[in-house]
Design an enzyme around this catalytic site. Structure first.
Site: not given
Length: 315
Positions: A59, A142, A160, A215, A222
């Site tokens: 992370e 986060y 996020d 996305c 799409c």
């Protein structure tokens, strides 16, 4: 990995307009999690048995750094320092040196400081409580939630940038998310989160992944989206985003960040002090060069070991 949520991606916050979530949420979550179960990338931190320490390190490294650059560095790091105590036992400068070209090297200092704190306060075990995680150097909301959810399986919304973008489009019908709002973003994600902790952890990863690979910001795929038939943005005809604009990031070329990177590369490349003359040869603009060097010293990344001699901080 079982699933029950939306698609995957990493970084975020959501938008307003949460009315449709209560009815569409469970179906969206199931569709996205099912898609993730079939399409998730094989990433080290998603594998069975990956440690909480490895999750924390990943992370830190993934902040503002692409996945493909992180994986080899993460592997090297965990081979060298498989536990927080292993990292805490070496000088912080070694962490900065090992950080190499990942960028934003202060993250290496913060991670080293967190390793020391984990070793001293928690017996060398990465804590699972969010408040305990937030008390560690360099860990924000986060990262704390990500470690608690992904390493320990606790049910927490993890938001996020990618998560925010999926929710903005699929739920609020906006092309891009509004500026981050911790309260609003967590509420929007919580409304979609499955009640079961395991399913919730999967969905957190799944909606991030969807935002990261399908996305995406500029050219969303799409036609490949598992929730295209339920997407509010698609139903509205893909309207342009009309809200506040994000700040434009300054060019790297010629920036102080580039100069700092050049100086750091020189400091990392040798185990002996670098002379002021060697630093001078790295960049022609003396004012900008001196500003960058002073900033590295102020940040604790470099240290003046004697007049005209600099080295990586060994604190």
């Amino acid at each position: 990995m079982n699933v029950t949520a939306q698609g995957p991606a990493r970084t975020g916050n959501t938008t307003a307009g949460t009315a449709p979530i209560s009815t569409a949420g469970p179906a969206l979550s199931r569709s996205i999690s099912a898609w993730f179960d079939e399409n998730a990338r094989d990433l080290p931190w998603r594998r069975d048995g990956f440690s909480a320490w490895g999750t924390l390190v990943s992370e830190f490294m993934l902040q503002q750094t692409p996945v493909n650059r992180v994986i080899p560095r993460l592997t090297e790091w965990l081979e060298r320092w498989p536990t927080p105590a292993d990292l805490a036992a070496v000088p912080s400068g070694e962490a900065v040196r090992a950080w190499a070209s990942l960028g934003y090297p202060r993250r290496a200092l913060w991670l080293h400081a967190a390793a020391v704190q984990i070793t001293e306060r928690h017996g060398g075990v990465v804590p699972e409580d969010i408040d305990d995680l937030l008390a560690l150097t360099g860990i924000g909301d986060y990262t704390a939630r990500a470690v608690a959810a992904f390493a320990y399986g606790h049910r927490h919304p993890v938001v996020d940038t990618n998560t925010r973008r999926v929710i903005a489009r699929a739920v609020a019908g906006q092309g891009e998310p509004a500026p981050p709002s911790r309260t609003r973003d967590l509420e929007a994600m919580s409304a979609l989160l499955p009640a079961d902790p395991v399913a919730a952890a999967v969905f957190n990863a799944a909606i991030m992944e969807l935002g990261a690979v399908v996305c995406v910001s500029r050219t969303p795929r799409c036609a490949d989206c598992p929730i295209r038939d339920a997407c509010a943005w698609r139903a509205a005809g893909y309207p342009d985003y009309a809200g506040p604009k994000k700040a434009v990031q300054k060019k790297f070329e010629g920036s102080d960040r580039q100069v700092r990177g050049l100086i750091m590369a020189e400091l990392r490349a040798t185990h002996h002090p670098v002379t002021a003359a060697e630093v001078e040869g790295l960049w022609p603009d003396a004012v900008q060069r001196d500003r960058a060097l002073a900033g590295l010293v102020a940040d604790g990344l470099a240290v003046l070991v004697e007049p005209g001699m600099y080295a990586l901080s060994q604190g």
